[in-house]
Design an enzyme around this catalytic site. Structure first.
Site, PDB file in Angstrom:
ATOM      1  N   TYR A   1      73.950  27.874  43.365  1.00  0.00           N
ATOM      2  CA  TYR A   1      75.333  28.356  43.312  1.00  0.00           C
ATOM      3  C   TYR A   1      75.874  28.819  44.667  1.00  0.00           C
ATOM      4  CZ  TYR A   1      74.415  28.216  38.330  1.00  0.00           C
ATOM      5  OH  TYR A   1      74.083  27.792  37.082  1.00  0.00           O
TER       6      TYR A   1
ATOM      7  N   ASN B   1      85.905  36.165  33.268  1.00  0.00           N
ATOM      8  CA  ASN B   1      84.867  36.719  32.395  1.00  0.00           C
ATOM      9  C   ASN B   1      83.992  37.769  33.078  1.00  0.00           C
ATOM     10  OD1 ASN B   1      85.644  35.289  30.104  1.00  0.00           O
ATOM     11  ND2 ASN B   1      84.430  33.516  30.687  1.00  0.00           N
TER      12      ASN B   1
ATOM     13  N   HIS C   1      82.841  30.165  42.734  1.00  0.00           N
ATOM     14  CA  HIS C   1      82.546  31.374  41.946  1.00  0.00           C
ATOM     15  C   HIS C   1      81.761  32.418  42.750  1.00  0.00           C
ATOM     16  CE1 HIS C   1      83.644  32.452  37.985  1.00  0.00           C
ATOM     17  NE2 HIS C   1      82.542  32.189  37.337  1.00  0.00           N
TER      18      HIS C   1
ATOM     19  N   ASN D   1      79.091  36.193  34.247  1.00  0.00           N
ATOM     20  CA  ASN D   1      79.700  36.690  33.015  1.00  0.00           C
ATOM     21  C   ASN D   1      79.063  37.965  32.484  1.00  0.00           C
ATOM     22  OD1 ASN D   1      81.324  34.485  33.295  1.00  0.00           O
ATOM     23  ND2 ASN D   1      80.506  33.366  31.556  1.00  0.00           N
TER      24      ASN D   1
END
Length: 186
Positions: free
Chosen positions: A14, A113, A19, A66
């Site tokens: 990631y 979220n 994000h 999240n």
């Protein structure tokens, strides 16, 4: 003490995704202020140091985006930090073009979220935020797929410039100059 949390997802896959811009800004703050963010506690990577004369704890939750509130809620409780005055979160915003910042003193989750989970665990919407624009999702593309994608070369240049501005804004905000940061960077 002031808690500054950057949101993102752990693991190499990631890194440098849309994000993970919150993690990227924490890394830049850590480098700029010589703070090692390598202590594992409260399901986060943490580092304590001094930012413009203010003691800070830089936080990168390792719970995945999240569930960020689980880690952050535990940290705020442990240190007895009032979120309304001594807590700031840095995160991605798809409603802003790449490289734009939006600073807020409070607000709803706005469909994010990670923020929704923080509000749930912290019990208030009143905490400082620096939102980093990552661009609007192209029509027909899955939102999760989009925010987990990497930036184009041109977009990456814009967001890296924004990371520097986010660091400047965070420095102002920990000194109690949130209005000044909003006027300068919004």
């Amino acid at each position: 003490m002031f808690i500054i949390a950057g949101l993102g997802n752990p693991t190499r896959q990631y890194e440098k995704t849309r994000h993970n811009v919150g993690f990227d800004v924490i890394d830049l703050l850590a480098e700029k202020y010589n703070i090692k963010v390598n202590e594992k506690k409260h399901r986060a990577l943490c580092g304590t140091g001094i930012l413009e004369g203010q003691k800070v704890l830089l936080v990168k939750p390792q719970t995945f985006m999240n569930l960020s509130g689980e880690s952050i809620g535990a940290i705020l409780n442990y240190y007895k930090i009032p979120p309304e005055t001594n807590f700031m979160v840095l995160y991605d915003d798809i409603s802003l073009p790449p490289g734009r910042l939006r600073i807020r003193k409070k607000g709803s989750a706005g469909g994010h979220n990670g923020i929704k989970n923080i509000i749930s665990h912290v019990g208030t919407q009143e905490f400082l935020r620096i939102k980093i624009g990552v661009g609007e999702k192209p029509q027909g593309r899955d939102l999760a797929d989009y925010v987990l994608s990497r930036f184009s070369k041109e977009e990456r240049e814009l967001v890296e410039e924004a990371f520097g501005k986010a660091c400047e804004a965070a420095a102002m905000m920990v000194q109690g100059e949130t209005d000044r940061a909003m006027n300068q960077f919004n």
